[in-house]
Design a protein around this motif. Sequence first.
Motif, PDB file in Angstrom:
ATOM      1  N   VAL A  44       2.950 141.295 101.631  1.00 36.27           N
ATOM      2  CA  VAL A  44       4.397 141.135 101.480  1.00 36.27           C
ATOM      3  C   VAL A  44       4.721 139.643 101.437  1.00 36.27           C
ATOM      4  O   VAL A  44       4.152 138.860 102.194  1.00 36.27           O
ATOM      5  CB  VAL A  44       5.141 141.793 102.666  1.00 36.27           C
ATOM      6  CG1 VAL A  44       6.645 141.617 102.527  1.00 36.27           C
ATOM      7  CG2 VAL A  44       4.780 143.257 102.766  1.00 36.27           C
ATOM      8  N   GLU A  45       5.666 139.275 100.561  1.00 40.00           N
ATOM      9  CA  GLU A  45       6.077 137.873 100.502  1.00 40.00           C
ATOM     10  C   GLU A  45       7.006 137.604 101.682  1.00 40.00           C
ATOM     11  O   GLU A  45       8.015 138.267 101.873  1.00 40.00           O
ATOM     12  CB  GLU A  45       6.810 137.589  99.185  1.00 40.00           C
ATOM     13  CG  GLU A  45       6.802 136.118  98.835  1.00 40.00           C
ATOM     14  CD  GLU A  45       8.197 135.558  98.569  1.00 40.00           C
ATOM     15  OE1 GLU A  45       8.514 134.518  99.165  1.00 40.00           O
ATOM     16  OE2 GLU A  45       8.933 136.176  97.808  1.00 40.00           O
ATOM     17  N   TYR A  46       6.626 136.649 102.534  1.00 41.79           N
ATOM     18  CA  TYR A  46       7.370 136.357 103.762  1.00 41.79           C
ATOM     19  C   TYR A  46       7.497 134.846 103.898  1.00 41.79           C
ATOM     20  O   TYR A  46       6.500 134.160 104.111  1.00 41.79           O
ATOM     21  CB  TYR A  46       6.616 136.968 104.948  1.00 41.79           C
ATOM     22  CG  TYR A  46       7.296 136.832 106.282  1.00 41.79           C
ATOM     23  CD1 TYR A  46       8.510 137.463 106.532  1.00 41.79           C
ATOM     24  CD2 TYR A  46       6.718 136.085 107.292  1.00 41.79           C
ATOM     25  CE1 TYR A  46       9.119 137.346 107.764  1.00 41.79           C
ATOM     26  CE2 TYR A  46       7.322 135.960 108.525  1.00 41.79           C
ATOM     27  CZ  TYR A  46       8.532 136.595 108.758  1.00 41.79           C
ATOM     28  OH  TYR A  46       9.146 136.486 109.977  1.00 41.79           O
ATOM     29  N   LYS A  79      11.767 143.758 100.153  1.00 38.72           N
ATOM     30  CA  LYS A  79      10.486 143.136  99.783  1.00 38.72           C
ATOM     31  C   LYS A  79       9.312 144.058 100.120  1.00 38.72           C
ATOM     32  O   LYS A  79       8.343 144.143  99.364  1.00 38.72           O
ATOM     33  CB  LYS A  79      10.321 141.794 100.508  1.00 38.72           C
ATOM     34  CG  LYS A  79      11.216 140.705  99.968  1.00 38.72           C
ATOM     35  CD  LYS A  79      10.989 139.413 100.705  1.00 38.72           C
ATOM     36  CE  LYS A  79      11.894 138.323 100.159  1.00 38.72           C
ATOM     37  NZ  LYS A  79      11.750 137.075 100.885  1.00 38.72           N
ATOM     38  N   LYS A  82       9.167 146.919  97.614  1.00 43.64           N
ATOM     39  CA  LYS A  82       8.643 146.425  96.339  1.00 43.64           C
ATOM     40  C   LYS A  82       7.132 146.220  96.426  1.00 43.64           C
ATOM     41  O   LYS A  82       6.386 146.603  95.518  1.00 43.64           O
ATOM     42  CB  LYS A  82       9.337 145.110  95.962  1.00 43.64           C
ATOM     43  CG  LYS A  82       8.905 144.563  94.605  1.00 43.64           C
ATOM     44  CD  LYS A  82       9.636 143.263  94.299  1.00 43.64           C
ATOM     45  CE  LYS A  82       9.300 142.639  92.975  1.00 43.64           C
ATOM     46  NZ  LYS A  82       7.983 142.856  92.437  1.00 43.64           N
TER      47      LYS A  82
END
Length: 187
Positions: A44-46, A79, A82
Amino acid sequence: MTTIADIKKNAEGRMDQSIAAFQNNLAKIRTGRANPALLDSVQVEYYGSQVPLSQVANLSLLDARTIGVQPWEKGLSAKIEKAIRDSDLGLNPASVGDLIRVPLPPMSEERRKELTRLVRSEGENAKIAVRNLRRDANDAVKKLVKDKLASEDDQKRAEADVQKVTDRHVATIDSLVAAKEQDILAV
């Protein structure tokens, strides 16, 4: 200076690591039941970097076919959804308030056969890794004999011991493959 005992101990330890890695790979292969380990590969983009899903959300089993994902921050839900959708797992998550439900669709017969082939191939790779470790151990023992640090009788005993350890690990891999196949084929 390494001894035959060190070589055998090292070989067995590395074979154990191969089996642990194999078990880890098996956990990621989907069966009919839900398992939070399926989502281990999801990133996950974090805050600008990719992190594993388990580091930004709590994963739990809601029922036999549904994984629950509870994000630790409210803004992450979209996010996470997705990331799960974009993963190659074929899953379709749905948000229910703060909770993201990830239902596992039933598997087709064709998909089950495909997964059993994948499990067998992973098992074969694990066996190859174990056999390579056996070869390395035997080579190390031969080198001790060549350097006159061990006798040929010691070499024969050591190779027999390493073979026993190898056989035990291969049998473990076979039983893990059989159990996973049962899991996949159980409807």
